[in-house]
Scaffold this active site. Sequence first.
Site, mmCIF file in Angstrom:
data_model
loop_
_atom_site.group_PDB
_atom_site.id
_atom_site.type_symbol
_atom_site.label_atom_id
_atom_site.label_comp_id
_atom_site.label_asym_id
_atom_site.label_seq_id
_atom_site.Cartn_x
_atom_site.Cartn_y
_atom_site.Cartn_z
ATOM 1 N N HIS A 1 0.817 -1.173 0.023
ATOM 2 C CA HIS A 1 0.112 0.118 -0.017
ATOM 3 C C HIS A 1 1.064 1.138 -0.059
ATOM 4 C CE1 HIS A 1 -3.455 2.566 0.687
ATOM 5 N NE2 HIS A 1 -3.671 2.243 1.832
ATOM 6 N N HIS B 1 -2.313 -2.093 -9.669
ATOM 7 C CA HIS B 1 -3.216 -1.449 -8.604
ATOM 8 C C HIS B 1 -4.666 -2.253 -8.949
ATOM 9 C CE1 HIS B 1 -5.728 1.505 -6.974
ATOM 10 N NE2 HIS B 1 -4.665 2.162 -6.536
ATOM 11 N N ASP C 1 2.958 5.357 -6.435
ATOM 12 C CA ASP C 1 4.324 5.471 -5.840
ATOM 13 C C ASP C 1 5.570 5.476 -6.720
ATOM 14 O OD1 ASP C 1 1.882 3.381 -3.831
ATOM 15 O OD2 ASP C 1 3.072 5.025 -3.165
HETATM 16 C C1 SDX Z 1 -1.360 2.221 -3.331
HETATM 17 O O1 SDX Z 1 -6.134 1.002 -3.138
HETATM 18 C C2 SDX Z 1 -5.604 2.258 -3.402
HETATM 19 O O2 SDX Z 1 -6.364 2.978 -3.949
HETATM 20 C C3 SDX Z 1 -3.974 2.155 -2.773
HETATM 21 C C4 SDX Z 1 -3.258 3.475 -3.277
HETATM 22 C C5 SDX Z 1 -4.014 4.756 -2.707
HETATM 23 O O3 SDX Z 1 -3.926 5.803 -3.158
HETATM 24 O O4 SDX Z 1 -4.564 4.419 -1.577
HETATM 25 O O5 SDX Z 1 -3.449 3.630 -4.979
HETATM 26 C C6 SDX Z 1 -1.918 3.348 -3.210
HETATM 27 O O6 SDX Z 1 -1.286 1.439 -2.429
HETATM 28 C C7 SDX Z 1 -0.867 1.972 -4.762
HETATM 29 C C8 SDX Z 1 -0.405 0.263 -4.640
HETATM 30 C C9 SDX Z 1 1.221 0.423 -4.244
HETATM 31 N N1 SDX Z 1 1.702 -1.047 -4.211
HETATM 32 C C10 SDX Z 1 2.750 -1.206 -4.955
HETATM 33 O O7 SDX Z 1 3.297 -0.773 -5.758
HETATM 34 C C11 SDX Z 1 3.130 -2.624 -4.452
HETATM 35 C C12 SDX Z 1 3.115 -3.670 -5.705
HETATM 36 N N2 SDX Z 1 2.023 -3.805 -6.453
HETATM 37 C C13 SDX Z 1 1.253 -5.230 -6.119
HETATM 38 O O8 SDX Z 1 1.665 -5.490 -4.777
HETATM 39 C C14 SDX Z 1 -0.155 -5.198 -6.495
HETATM 40 O O9 SDX Z 1 -0.219 -4.846 -7.821
HETATM 41 C C15 SDX Z 1 -1.309 -4.554 -5.655
HETATM 42 C C16 SDX Z 1 -1.066 -4.830 -4.332
HETATM 43 C C17 SDX Z 1 -0.956 -2.976 -5.730
HETATM 44 C C18 SDX Z 1 -2.812 -4.695 -6.279
HETATM 45 O O10 SDX Z 1 -2.463 -6.101 -6.021
HETATM 46 P P1 SDX Z 1 -4.111 -7.022 -6.531
HETATM 47 O O11 SDX Z 1 -5.048 -6.270 -7.026
HETATM 48 O O12 SDX Z 1 -4.413 -7.863 -5.396
HETATM 49 O O13 SDX Z 1 -3.437 -7.802 -7.862
HETATM 50 P P2 SDX Z 1 -2.647 -9.279 -7.653
HETATM 51 O O14 SDX Z 1 -1.821 -9.311 -6.487
HETATM 52 O O15 SDX Z 1 -3.978 -10.287 -7.662
HETATM 53 O O16 SDX Z 1 -2.178 -9.183 -9.057
HETATM 54 C C19 SDX Z 1 -2.800 -9.855 -10.317
HETATM 55 C C20 SDX Z 1 -1.653 -10.535 -11.134
HETATM 56 C C21 SDX Z 1 -1.030 -11.419 -10.363
HETATM 57 O O17 SDX Z 1 -0.415 -12.583 -11.186
HETATM 58 P P3 SDX Z 1 -1.143 -13.883 -11.803
HETATM 59 O O18 SDX Z 1 -1.519 -14.406 -10.187
HETATM 60 O O19 SDX Z 1 -2.536 -13.272 -12.207
HETATM 61 O O20 SDX Z 1 -0.403 -14.622 -12.522
HETATM 62 O O21 SDX Z 1 -0.712 -9.261 -11.263
HETATM 63 C C22 SDX Z 1 0.468 -9.813 -10.754
HETATM 64 C C23 SDX Z 1 0.281 -10.861 -9.685
HETATM 65 O O22 SDX Z 1 1.243 -11.805 -9.484
HETATM 66 N N3 SDX Z 1 1.208 -8.560 -10.107
HETATM 67 C C24 SDX Z 1 2.343 -8.339 -10.344
HETATM 68 C C25 SDX Z 1 2.616 -6.859 -9.535
HETATM 69 N N4 SDX Z 1 1.250 -6.591 -9.283
HETATM 70 C C26 SDX Z 1 0.367 -7.674 -9.586
HETATM 71 N N5 SDX Z 1 3.730 -9.048 -10.698
HETATM 72 C C27 SDX Z 1 4.919 -8.299 -10.681
HETATM 73 N N6 SDX Z 1 4.968 -6.901 -10.175
HETATM 74 C C28 SDX Z 1 3.802 -6.137 -9.594
HETATM 75 N N7 SDX Z 1 4.114 -5.229 -9.174
#
Ligand code: SDX
Length: 433
Positions: A265, A307, A367
């Site tokens: 997050h 996201h 971010d």
């Molecule tokens: C913020 O919610 C908000 O509004 C948050 C925010 C706000 O203003 O409050 O916008 C602020 O938190 C932004 C997000 C910051 N986090 C990161 O940058 C951390 C890296 N991102 C991930 O951890 C992830 O993308 C999330 C947590 C942001 C979202 O995760 P989801 O929606 O639960 O998606 P998921 O984990 O189910 O991913 C879907 C697929 C998966 O692959 P498959 O299982 O389909 O094969 O995408 C892949 C994931 O493995 N994936 C990534 C990835 N993010 C998702 N693979 C590599 N790198 C990544 N960053």
Amino acid sequence: MSTVTIIDDETGKKVQMPLLTPTSGPKTIDISMLYKELGYFTYDPGFMSTASCSSAITFLDGEQGILQYRGYPIEQLAEHSNYLEVCYLLLNNKLPNRLELTEFEVDITNHTMLHEALKSFFSGFRRDAHPMAIMVGVVGALAAFYHDHMDIKNPEHRKITAHRLLAKMPTIAAWSYRFATGKPFVYPRNDLNYTENFLHMMFSMPSNDYKPSSLLAKALDLILILHADHEQNASTSTVRLAGSSDANPFAAVAAGVATLWGPAHGGANEAVIRMLIDINESGKPLQLFIDRAKDKNDDFRLMGFGHRVYKNHDPRATLIREICHKLLNEMETTGEQQKMLETAMALEKVALEDEYFITRNLYPNVDFYSGIIFLAMGIPMNMFTVMFAMARTVGWVAQWNEMISEPGYKIGRPRQLYTGPIDLKYDSIDKRS
Ligand code: SDX
């Protein structure tokens, strides 16, 4: 009233659920009567398909990459407004006229000091405490100082509490940094605007004059606008759930700060920079890190990408990217910062051409670039999420206030899908294996 009919294939029972129509966004099935009518719960871990509340504050459209605060597109607010005006908008559901804005700014300015007793609270931490740990503690501790205005049913108490939190977060943030770096606390000044005051409390020293850079103050003001609110994200949902028990707003916001700290997050901005440093220091090709991010057996993720809601570009990332380029072009930056920006841009390019990221709609989020800007401002990595918390406080408080103002709001109490054992017989310890 439109409805959706749910048919229980086991019993043949039919239940009609109201289909609620939003101002904009997906229609929403009101399932609040489902358990009573059908005896079933719904199951939605991570709340991928669940609206936890109704709200009129912030609208996101993840497919279109749209973000609006009280109906105003973020691009317009970023271009024409400032953070305190956006705070007024989020809290009061209207842009202020000149008198309203002046009165609001004066009220915020006059609440920037912390109770002097709180200074010793900081000294209870170790010097190497993470500033987020300090912020969680100090924000929660504010509840110990304002018992006189904690009747959450009283709109005036809610207003003064909102103003106190907005006004004091920059002081708490700056003092968390000053304590962690062994520097003396710098008191706020009433002749500086919100972001100039923060930079003053962060960087001025008793031994020399310090004039906050208007370039940095303006860039920071813009970043605060972009981080101010974001619908029902994890930390905002935490603030709502904590507040739904009628816990005081300082405690609820402290819970939000704690939630934001996670690297999935708000902690991602710090994690992005650590990732860029690791990449630069490794001397290995970017593709290696892209491949690691795609490898299910490797828990490495491309921080700053992806996201839960935005499956198109994050409009904030586009705006922050522009600020990043502008600031680094106009400032004297270190070679390391330029190298970091180059790596970030190269990583973004490689990722956005890679099938894995394209098919999963993984774009840079808010971010991805913010940390580079904070570094250029001289703000250390462990302060990045503190910056995010400072900006998001207005969103947390506005959402909390919207919930508490609703007549008949209920305490949040989700149910579960129980998968554990049932009706076991207690054995005396001598009979256990
Ligand atoms: C913020 O919610 C908000 O509004 C948050 C925010 C706000 O203003 O409050 O916008 C602020 O938190 C932004 C997000 C910051 N986090 C990161 O940058 C951390 C890296 N991102 C991930 O951890 C992830 O993308 C999330 C947590 C942001 C979202 O995760 P989801 O929606 O639960 O998606 P998921 O984990 O189910 O991913 C879907 C697929 C998966 O692959 P498959 O299982 O389909 O094969 O995408 C892949 C994931 O493995 N994936 C990534 C990835 N993010 C998702 N693979 C590599 N790198 C990544 N960053």
